[in-house]
Design an enzyme around this catalytic site. Structure first.
Site, PDB file in Angstrom:
ATOM      1  N   ASP A  62      28.142   1.387  53.501  1.00 43.59           N
ATOM      2  CA  ASP A  62      29.390   1.399  52.750  1.00 43.59           C
ATOM      3  C   ASP A  62      30.293   0.311  53.323  1.00 43.59           C
ATOM      4  O   ASP A  62      30.626   0.336  54.503  1.00 43.59           O
ATOM      5  CB  ASP A  62      30.048   2.785  52.905  1.00 43.59           C
ATOM      6  CG  ASP A  62      31.377   2.865  52.180  1.00 43.59           C
ATOM      7  OD1 ASP A  62      31.400   2.558  50.992  1.00 43.59           O
ATOM      8  OD2 ASP A  62      32.384   3.219  52.810  1.00 43.59           O
ATOM      9  N   THR A  96      32.092  -3.104  48.752  1.00 40.85           N
ATOM     10  CA  THR A  96      31.238  -4.221  49.153  1.00 40.85           C
ATOM     11  C   THR A  96      31.451  -5.407  48.217  1.00 40.85           C
ATOM     12  O   THR A  96      31.621  -6.537  48.657  1.00 40.85           O
ATOM     13  CB  THR A  96      29.759  -3.793  49.123  1.00 40.85           C
ATOM     14  OG1 THR A  96      29.654  -2.527  49.767  1.00 40.85           O
ATOM     15  CG2 THR A  96      28.889  -4.776  49.848  1.00 40.85           C
ATOM     16  N   ASP A 393      32.315   8.670  47.595  1.00 41.74           N
ATOM     17  CA  ASP A 393      32.268   7.589  46.605  1.00 41.74           C
ATOM     18  C   ASP A 393      31.918   8.137  45.231  1.00 41.74           C
ATOM     19  O   ASP A 393      32.526   7.769  44.227  1.00 41.74           O
ATOM     20  CB  ASP A 393      31.214   6.535  47.003  1.00 41.74           C
ATOM     21  CG  ASP A 393      31.764   5.572  48.036  1.00 41.74           C
ATOM     22  OD1 ASP A 393      32.890   5.821  48.495  1.00 41.74           O
ATOM     23  OD2 ASP A 393      31.087   4.599  48.391  1.00 41.74           O
TER      24      ASP A 393
END
Length: 545
Positions: A62, A96, A393
């Site tokens: 992550d 990301t 997430d």
């Protein structure tokens, strides 16, 4: 004749860099941060293993979690790390991609700076490109029916596929969807989905990952205060307190001087009467379970036990709020203010179970819980921590879709479609601004390119064919299959991303690039104290040699 002495404006221990050197330095720093994370994009993502200063291990892919653990010196690198945190707090996903995009935006600008183009020109082009990107995205976006469970699971699945838990993706998707649907709360036409406060993830090492589940209620890591209290109650009446069931000592340091012996007995008696009064106030509303955030004295335990009431003490305030939401009780601050409507009757079962070495209290089977607990089981703490991050997430993605039910295709398809539209638009532009504008389109291609790299396919060949594909009509949903590196239609593959995440990613990435391009001077003041310490520490070393 005397020569003029140089004028010192900045104090002697400050370091100043300016001009081109700073800009190239900033760009290099941003590119370095992007390179660290580049391999963490897509379903074939690699994991990073980080040792924090305390000696703990973090294993994750992550983006935000990795950058949080890295210690950096360069100010530009620090602001890059900030943006991944912003992205995580705002939309919870795309941490990301935002770093990779921002790094690429800066790296395409480097070429123009070398050609002596002024940063403000590049910034103007970037800003214009961002406005166009947002309008193109909104055109590409397709609405989604929030009540269609299969579609929702598909969306969450595409978010989870890039994570470590894609082995149990079906289970993780349904857990995330259940949890978010539970905490969804509508009031006066305003939707509120607060995952952080009301969907608590409890990690219990041991067992199998398949045993993880969402409780229709709350679990706290507590046991009953007295061994003879009931550990299983059907349809409990629950009272929540945030005051202690102990004798209240003086707020500040109070001294009592006793002259007669009977006074001492009287003081003890007063303490007992006070506690007895509190317990009688409680017993009046006939609860089965009393939960307090503070302590419960031995005497109070005795009275409660005689009335067959179970007590749990020192529960966290956040847990208490969750229990209140789940069973419909109100948290009371004083026992003498207890009324019938403060008692929670929404739960159908209270039980204390022993899992491993610890006792856990479950308040479950609630009628209409507006809060829940997610129980995660797994082999080790590190794995559990990673699974928790991935679940967060997934829940954020689910929340984003519920709040703004618009989708765009994943797998680099959106980036390619936007890039193609921008390139077409730039052909109609005149002046020097068209080049940086076109460079933004080029920078967007970094996402599909990285996806192809990460699964080991031929980058140039796949990207060229993808570009060619996007020039055709009606093929905006074509992207890269992150598993194989082949070209596929994302509609058929079922890879979708929430529009909110994409919008936030683009905005944050371009804004950061603009911000870092604006900087042309870095003045860093070194503290004297630090210098002295370093000199002192250097001195003994030289002495030892």
């Amino acid at each position: 004749m005397m020569r003029p002495r140089p004028v010192l404006v900045l104090s002697q221990n400050t370091k100043r860099e300016s001009g081109r050197k700073v800009q190239t330095g900033n760009i290099t720093a941003a590119k370095t941060i992007a390179d660290i994370i580049r391999t963490c994009l897509g379903p074939r993502a690699m994991m990073k293993m980080l040792l924090d200063p305390m000696g703990g291990i973090v294993m994750t892919n992550d983006g935000n979690a990795i950058l949080r653990e890295i210690q950096v010196q360069h100010p530009a690198a620090k602001s890059m790390i900030e943006i991944s945190r912003t992205q995580d707090e705002e939309v919870g996903d795309g941490t990301t991609s935002v770093i990779i995009l921002a790094g690429e935006m800066l790296s395409v600008a480097e070429h123009f700076l070398e050609q002596q183009m002024h940063p403000t020109v590049i910034i103007w082009a970037y800003r214009k490109a961002l406005d166009d990107m947002i309008s193109i995205l909104k055109k590409i976006g397709t609405p989604v029916d929030v009540n269609n469970k299969e579609m929702m699971l598909k969306i969450i699945k595409s978010a989870i596929n890039t994570k470590a838990i894609n082995r149990w993706s079906d289970l993780a998707c349904s857990i995330a969807l259940d949890a978010v649907k539970t905490v969804e709360f509508e009031e006066n036409g305003r939707k509120e989905i607060d995952i952080k406060k009301y969907a608590k993830v409890e990690k219990i090492p041991g067992g199998f990952s398949e045993d993880s589940c969402v409780l229709r209620g709350i679990m706290v890591n507590k046991d009953v205060t007295h061994p003879r209290m009931r550990r299983l109650i059907k349809n409990p009446r629950i009272v929540l307190l945030d005051c202690s069931l102990e004798y209240k000592k003086g707020e500040s340091q109070t001294d009592i001087e006793i002259t007669r012996e009977e006074d001492f007995a009287r003081i003890l008696q007063m303490e007992e009467e006070y506690i007895q009064q509190m317990c009688e106030d409680l017993i009046r509303v006939k609860p089965d379970l009393v939960i307090t955030e503070k302590g419960v004295s031995d005497l109070a335990q005795h009275y409660l036990m005689r009335a067959n009431i179970t007590a749990i003490r020192r529960v966290r305030k956040t847990d208490n709020n969750r229990i209140a939401r789940a069973c419909g009780a109100r948290i009371v601050s004083r026992t003498d203010e207890l009324r019938e409507e403060d008692v929670g009757t929404g739960a159908r079962l209270f039980e204390v179970k022993k899992i491993g070495d610890e006792y856990f209290a479950f308040i479950t089977d609630c009628k209409d819980p507006k809060a829940c607990t997610i129980i995660l089981r797994g082999a080790s703490k590190e794995i559990l921590a990673e699974v928790e991050r991935n679940l967060q997430d997934a829940m954020q993605v689910c929340r984003n879709v519920l709040m703004d039910p618009q989708l765009v295709p994943g797998g680099g398809a959106t980036e390619m479609a936007v890039a193609h539209a921008l390139t077409e638009k730039s052909k109609g532009m005149t002046g020097v601004e068209q080049w940086p504008y076109r460079a933004v389109a080029q920078a967007l291609e970094v996402i599909p390119r990285t996806l192809i790299q990460n699964c080991g396919a031929s980058t140039i060949r796949v990207l060229t064919s993808l570009r060619a594909k996007h020039t055709q009509e009606g093929s905006q949903t074509w992207g890269v299959n992150g598993e194989t590196g082949a070209l596929v239609d994302m509609k058929e593959l079922g890879i979708w991303e929430p529009l909110a995440v994409k919008l936030q990613t683009y905005k944050t990435a371009v804004e950061t690039a603009v911000l870092l391009l604006r900087i042309d001077d870095i003045v860093s003041g070194h503290k004297k104290k630090g210098d002295n310490q370093s000199k002192q520490s250097a001195a003994p070393e030289t002495a030892q040699e």
